[in-house]
Write an enzyme that holds these catalytic residues in place. Structure first.
Site, PDB file in Angstrom:
ATOM      1  N   TYR A 149      70.477 -15.461 -26.777  1.00 51.79           N
ATOM      2  CA  TYR A 149      69.210 -14.711 -26.777  1.00 51.79           C
ATOM      3  C   TYR A 149      69.489 -13.204 -26.715  1.00 51.79           C
ATOM      4  O   TYR A 149      68.943 -12.426 -27.519  1.00 51.79           O
ATOM      5  CB  TYR A 149      68.349 -15.161 -25.588  1.00 51.79           C
ATOM      6  CG  TYR A 149      66.963 -14.576 -25.573  1.00 51.79           C
ATOM      7  CD1 TYR A 149      65.974 -15.051 -26.425  1.00 51.79           C
ATOM      8  CD2 TYR A 149      66.633 -13.547 -24.690  1.00 51.79           C
ATOM      9  CE1 TYR A 149      64.689 -14.509 -26.408  1.00 51.79           C
ATOM     10  CE2 TYR A 149      65.366 -13.005 -24.663  1.00 51.79           C
ATOM     11  CZ  TYR A 149      64.392 -13.491 -25.521  1.00 51.79           C
ATOM     12  OH  TYR A 149      63.129 -12.953 -25.500  1.00 51.79           O
ATOM     13  N   LYS A 153      68.652 -10.462 -29.690  1.00 54.54           N
ATOM     14  CA  LYS A 153      67.732  -9.326 -29.523  1.00 54.54           C
ATOM     15  C   LYS A 153      68.461  -7.988 -29.734  1.00 54.54           C
ATOM     16  O   LYS A 153      67.874  -7.016 -30.215  1.00 54.54           O
ATOM     17  CB  LYS A 153      67.059  -9.384 -28.149  1.00 54.54           C
ATOM     18  CG  LYS A 153      66.110 -10.582 -27.971  1.00 54.54           C
ATOM     19  CD  LYS A 153      64.975 -10.608 -28.996  1.00 54.54           C
ATOM     20  CE  LYS A 153      63.978 -11.728 -28.714  1.00 54.54           C
ATOM     21  NZ  LYS A 153      62.875 -11.775 -29.690  1.00 54.54           N
TER      22      LYS A 153
HETATM   23  P1  NAP Z   1      56.725 -18.921 -26.493  1.00 56.39           P
HETATM   24  O1  NAP Z   1      55.838 -19.005 -25.340  1.00 56.39           O
HETATM   25  O2  NAP Z   1      57.858 -19.862 -26.589  1.00 56.39           O
HETATM   26  O3  NAP Z   1      55.891 -18.943 -27.873  1.00 56.39           O
HETATM   27  C1  NAP Z   1      56.599 -18.744 -29.070  1.00 56.39           C
HETATM   28  C2  NAP Z   1      55.742 -19.061 -30.260  1.00 56.39           C
HETATM   29  O4  NAP Z   1      56.559 -18.882 -31.436  1.00 56.39           O
HETATM   30  C3  NAP Z   1      55.260 -20.507 -30.289  1.00 56.39           C
HETATM   31  O5  NAP Z   1      53.968 -20.570 -30.795  1.00 56.39           O
HETATM   32  C4  NAP Z   1      56.268 -21.177 -31.212  1.00 56.39           C
HETATM   33  O6  NAP Z   1      55.749 -22.305 -31.878  1.00 56.39           O
HETATM   34  C5  NAP Z   1      56.539 -20.064 -32.220  1.00 56.39           C
HETATM   35  N1  NAP Z   1      57.833 -20.300 -32.861  1.00 56.39           N
HETATM   36  C6  NAP Z   1      59.027 -20.441 -32.272  1.00 56.39           C
HETATM   37  N2  NAP Z   1      59.963 -20.756 -33.174  1.00 56.39           N
HETATM   38  C7  NAP Z   1      59.331 -20.807 -34.370  1.00 56.39           C
HETATM   39  C8  NAP Z   1      59.765 -21.089 -35.674  1.00 56.39           C
HETATM   40  N3  NAP Z   1      61.035 -21.439 -35.948  1.00 56.39           N
HETATM   41  N4  NAP Z   1      58.869 -21.059 -36.673  1.00 56.39           N
HETATM   42  C9  NAP Z   1      57.573 -20.750 -36.432  1.00 56.39           C
HETATM   43  N5  NAP Z   1      57.103 -20.480 -35.202  1.00 56.39           N
HETATM   44  C10 NAP Z   1      57.981 -20.513 -34.177  1.00 56.39           C
HETATM   45  O7  NAP Z   1      57.406 -17.457 -26.515  1.00 56.39           O
HETATM   46  P2  NAP Z   1      56.814 -16.057 -25.990  1.00 56.39           P
HETATM   47  O8  NAP Z   1      57.254 -15.880 -24.587  1.00 56.39           O
HETATM   48  O9  NAP Z   1      55.383 -15.911 -26.322  1.00 56.39           O
HETATM   49  O10 NAP Z   1      57.712 -15.067 -26.861  1.00 56.39           O
HETATM   50  C11 NAP Z   1      57.206 -14.364 -27.998  1.00 56.39           C
HETATM   51  C12 NAP Z   1      58.216 -13.287 -28.345  1.00 56.39           C
HETATM   52  O11 NAP Z   1      58.366 -12.405 -27.229  1.00 56.39           O
HETATM   53  C13 NAP Z   1      59.624 -13.820 -28.649  1.00 56.39           C
HETATM   54  O12 NAP Z   1      60.211 -13.102 -29.687  1.00 56.39           O
HETATM   55  C14 NAP Z   1      60.359 -13.583 -27.355  1.00 56.39           C
HETATM   56  O13 NAP Z   1      61.740 -13.495 -27.544  1.00 56.39           O
HETATM   57  C15 NAP Z   1      59.741 -12.283 -26.896  1.00 56.39           C
HETATM   58  N6  NAP Z   1      59.845 -12.002 -25.473  1.00 56.39           N
HETATM   59  C16 NAP Z   1      59.405 -12.895 -24.552  1.00 56.39           C
HETATM   60  C17 NAP Z   1      59.533 -12.606 -23.203  1.00 56.39           C
HETATM   61  C18 NAP Z   1      59.073 -13.573 -22.135  1.00 56.39           C
HETATM   62  O14 NAP Z   1      59.478 -13.409 -20.972  1.00 56.39           O
HETATM   63  N7  NAP Z   1      58.216 -14.553 -22.437  1.00 56.39           N
HETATM   64  C19 NAP Z   1      60.107 -11.383 -22.796  1.00 56.39           C
HETATM   65  C20 NAP Z   1      60.545 -10.490 -23.766  1.00 56.39           C
HETATM   66  C21 NAP Z   1      60.407 -10.801 -25.104  1.00 56.39           C
HETATM   67  P3  NAP Z   1      56.059 -23.804 -31.329  1.00 56.39           P
HETATM   68  O15 NAP Z   1      55.643 -23.835 -29.910  1.00 56.39           O
HETATM   69  O16 NAP Z   1      55.248 -24.670 -32.205  1.00 56.39           O
HETATM   70  O17 NAP Z   1      57.540 -23.985 -31.504  1.00 56.39           O
END
Ligand code: NAP
Length: 244
Positions: A149, A153
């Site tokens: 991860y 990033k």
């Molecule tokens: P999440 O809760 O896991 O949601 C991710 C979404 O992306 C889900 O709807 C998932 O769909 C979709 N997705 C994942 N892989 C995919 C693929 N191969 N094709 C199409 N759709 C896909 O993640 P999140 O926390 O909202 O994270 C969103 C972004 O923010 C990411 O880039 C993550 O790295 C970044 N981020 C998150 C955090 C954190 O703490 N949460 C912190 C910093 C940055 P499915 O569920 O159907 O797979």
């Protein structure tokens, strides 16, 4: 600071859950945008369509051919948010080639593929555009069990910079947001255990994690003309984590 995207078509990837879901809410409800929501799970897209009236695309971004044809059929895209990402938690010594390749495919390669097609349309129309990539504080700090991860990033940040460099002359601005922990499904898997979450929170000067709306608001700003001269930045949304 009212941002109005009336008449703008904005593609948001990873829209089904977590931060992506809130980006769709914010852009449609607060900014009047027409959103195209891309995600993987059909039920998530159906509820987004019902709730916010957005167009939807169901595709797995790890599948290059399916992704290319889906984006090519998506019609005009004025603004783009590359939000989709995955986190496979493994210590460095236990990190597998499969996890590495899968993470890079979604978190980095798909951003390249989607952005190339979207930017091509922007260049042909000659009206510029804006792209925001959703990175993380983990691009700049080492975190236990986040080998692939963190690496993905870090790569995404450099992709953002090169995109900003090469698309800038076409008046296409490219920036990233780099949030701290957000308690989405992904965030909960990594940080819900207080033994992990509490020490992380203690490293954040504001003493709290981010909420999805903190990320959505900054993304809307970076997409909008209010940030017209901002290009190639990596914007922390981290309560000060990266100062420590
Ligand atoms: P999440 O809760 O896991 O949601 C991710 C979404 O992306 C889900 O709807 C998932 O769909 C979709 N997705 C994942 N892989 C995919 C693929 N191969 N094709 C199409 N759709 C896909 O993640 P999140 O926390 O909202 O994270 C969103 C972004 O923010 C990411 O880039 C993550 O790295 C970044 N981020 C998150 C955090 C954190 O703490 N949460 C912190 C910093 C940055 P499915 O569920 O159907 O797979």
């Amino acid at each position: 600071m009212k941002i109005d995207f009336t008449g703008k078509r904005i593609l948001v990837t990873g829209a089904g859950k977590g931060i992506g879901h809130d980006i769709v809410r914010h852009l449609t409800q607060e900014c009047n945008a027409d959103v195209i929501a891309l995600s993987r799970t059909a039920e998530d897209l159906a509820s987004l369509e019902a709730e916010y009236g957005c167009e939807t695309i169901a595709v797995d971004l790890a599948d290059v051919d399916a992704t290319r044809s889906a984006i090519e059929c998506a019609g005009r895209i004025d603004l783009l948010v590359n939000n989709a990402g995955i986190a496979i938690l493994e210590s460095f010594m236990d990190t597998t080639v499969e996890a590495f390749d899968k993470t890079m495919a979604v978190n980095v390669r798909s951003v390249l593929i989607v952005s190339q097609i979207v930017a091509k349309g922007m260049i042909e129309r000659g009206q510029g555009g804006a792209i925001v990539n959703v990175s993380s504080q983990s691009s700049m700090r080492a975190l236990h069990d986040h080998t692939t991860y963190c690496a993905s990033k870090g790569a995404l940040d450099q992709l953002t910079r090169v995109m900003a460099l090469e698309l800038g002359p076409h008046q296409i601005r490219v920036n990233s947001v780099n949030p701290t922990v957000v308690m989405t499904p992904m965030g909960k898997r990594a940080w819900a255990d207080p033994a992990k979450g509490d020490p992380m929170k203690a490293r954040i000067p504001l003493g709290r994690f981010a909420d999805p709306h903190h990320v959505s608001q900054v993304i809307a700003y970076l997409l909008s003309d209010q940030s017209d001269m901002v290009n190639g930045i990596l914007m922390p949304i981290d309560g000060g984590f990266l100062t420590t």
